[in-house]
Design an enzyme around this catalytic site. Structure first.
Site, PDB file in Angstrom:
ATOM      1  N   TYR A 178       0.857  -1.196   0.000  1.00  0.00           N
ATOM      2  CA  TYR A 178       0.000   0.000   0.000  1.00  0.00           C
ATOM      3  C   TYR A 178       0.886   1.237   0.000  1.00  0.00           C
ATOM      4  O   TYR A 178       1.863   1.312   0.749  1.00  0.00           O
ATOM      5  CB  TYR A 178      -0.879   0.008   1.264  1.00  0.00           C
ATOM      6  CG  TYR A 178      -1.652   1.296   1.436  1.00  0.00           C
ATOM      7  CD1 TYR A 178      -2.939   1.432   0.938  1.00  0.00           C
ATOM      8  CD2 TYR A 178      -1.067   2.397   2.077  1.00  0.00           C
ATOM      9  CE1 TYR A 178      -3.634   2.625   1.074  1.00  0.00           C
ATOM     10  CE2 TYR A 178      -1.764   3.600   2.207  1.00  0.00           C
ATOM     11  CZ  TYR A 178      -3.041   3.700   1.707  1.00  0.00           C
ATOM     12  OH  TYR A 178      -3.724   4.889   1.826  1.00  0.00           O
ATOM     13  N   GLU A 224      -3.343   7.477  -4.132  1.00  0.00           N
ATOM     14  CA  GLU A 224      -3.323   6.243  -3.340  1.00  0.00           C
ATOM     15  C   GLU A 224      -3.231   5.048  -4.274  1.00  0.00           C
ATOM     16  O   GLU A 224      -4.018   4.951  -5.218  1.00  0.00           O
ATOM     17  CB  GLU A 224      -4.591   6.155  -2.493  1.00  0.00           C
ATOM     18  CG  GLU A 224      -4.608   4.933  -1.584  1.00  0.00           C
ATOM     19  CD  GLU A 224      -5.920   4.802  -0.796  1.00  0.00           C
ATOM     20  OE1 GLU A 224      -5.898   4.948   0.428  1.00  0.00           O
ATOM     21  OE2 GLU A 224      -6.959   4.546  -1.422  1.00  0.00           O
TER      22      GLU A 224
END
Ligand code: GDP
Ligand code: MN
Length: 377
Positions: free
Chosen positions: A100, A188
């Protein structure tokens, strides 16, 4: 402005950020075009909501027949209230590890914030809550550059696969360039994946800072491809200051500050606002009427809270507006009203002289919020 995955990925292209080869389709006829991808491919619903995989919005297709089948299933599908109008077809990647990565603003620190974790592919909020040590957070002074050393340390602290250190470093620097030069509020990538073809950004969640529109010609094109909710469109035509939100309590207030606190008080009583709508100072009958018309176009509204604090605005005029706008009308939802300030007494008299079984007058903002949230029995 929040972008669709495919739009974020087209920005990846400008910054040399590795991502799968893809093709955007709006209908099944598009699938007959020569899109030149190797099977297997992943069919991905383009909706601005997370957890698409679990909702059936991401499918792996090994043949053209499967692609047809899954595309038919996914196009038009409803994912958490979002209708799928477009699908992104991507060459499937063989995933070895999922990480992530995000860049965003930490307003309280007045810095950029990088977040990195070896636990990608899943709900990052859950990781942050249950295993906060698995999330590396790095603040970056916007006046300084993000050095390779800082990134390497974050890669190391996050226990990422060191065999890919250089590739990770390169893609993270490129994503940071997109974030800063591209004037994003958020970049993101979940998952940032180690695949058999190297490190790739497999997903994208990008939000643009529209205050920077003047220096980005491309923002205009991107904006055109984002559907505007019908209520927002209607509000714009009527010159109202309106923003669509996800909840069910329709909000009308005068003054941005008062409307913001109205959203808060609704939340404090366990509800959530369907919108932000500021009718401004000096609101008249036509404005109130226009505001109610806008809320009518929003199917998620179940009650309406009108919160007026008269300063320049005269409560009697607003009350007159409410009466004119609702007289003889079969209201779709109950309206709870709180009037205070300049000419409130006159305003309340007008409302009481023109009763409507769906209109409820309260003494305070708290009472109004409670009634609008918990319902009228
Ligand atoms: P989200 O659930 O809406 O965030 O959608 P993502 O694009 O992040 O995809 C969710 C998950 O689907 C990923 O974490 C992967 O596990 C899987 N996935 C996505 N693309 C591929 C792919 O090309 N190959 C494989 N094997 N899995 C994929
Ligand atoms: Mn994702």
């Amino acid at each position: 402005m929040d972008l669709f995955e495919y739009q974020g990925k087209s920005l990846y292209g400008n910054y040399d950020i590795a991502h799968p080869k893809s093709f955007l389709a709006c209908n099944t006829e598009d699938l007959e075009k020569d899109f030149n991808l190797d099977y297997p491919v992943v069919v991905k619903a383009q909706v601005q909501v997370g957890g698409r995989g679990k909702a059936g919005g991401i499918k792996l297709a090994s043949t053209h027949e499967e692609l047809d089948l899954f595309s038919n299933e996914i196009l038009g599908m409803d994912i958490k209230g979002h209708k799928v109008e477009k699908i992104l077809i991507e060459e499937a990647s063989e995933i070895k590890e999922e990480y992530y990565l995000s860049f965003t603003l930490d307003r309280s620190e007045k810095k950029y914030l990088m977040m990195l974790s070896a636990k990608g592919g899943m709900d990052i909020e859950a990781v942050a809550e249950e295993n906060p040590d698995d999330l590396t957070m790095v603040h970056i002074n916007p006046a300084e550059t993000l050095t390779d050393e800082v990134i390497k340390k974050a890669i190391h602290n996050s226990n990422l696969n060191m065999m890919y250190e250089n590739e990770l470093l390169k893609i993270i620097q490129s994503l940071f360039r997109l974030f800063v030069e591209g004037d994003c509020d958020l970049v993101e990538v979940n998952p940032l994946a180690i695949t058999s073809n190297g490190v790739m950004a497999l997903d994208s969640k990008v939000s643009l800072d529209m205050n920077a529109k003047y220096r980005h010609e491309e923002f205009d094109e991107i904006e055109k491809d984002i559907p505007i909710p019908p209520s927002e469109k209607s509000a714009k035509e009527k010159g109202l200051n309106f923003i669509k939100l996800d909840g069910s309590v329709g909000i009308i207030g005068n003054g941005a500050g008062l409307v913001m606190s109205t959203l808060d008080v609704v939340a404090a009583y366990g509800g959530s606002a369907a919108n932000f709508l500021d009718i401004g100072g000096g609101a008249k009958a036509e404005t109130v009427s226009a505001a109610l018309d806008v809320l009518e176009t929003d199917k998620s509204v179940t009650s309406v809270f009108i919160n007026i604090f008269g300063g320049i605005t005269r409560c009697d005029l607003v009350a007159q507006g409410i009466v004119e706008a609702t007289k003889g009308k079969d209201l779709k939802w109950p309206i709870v009203i709180r009037l205070d300030g300049t000419n409130a007494i006159e305003g309340l008299e007008i409302l009481r002289a023109n009763p409507n079984e769906k209109i409820f007058i309260t003494e305070t903002m708290n009472q109004a919020a409670e009634l609008a949230v918990k319902g009228i029995n």
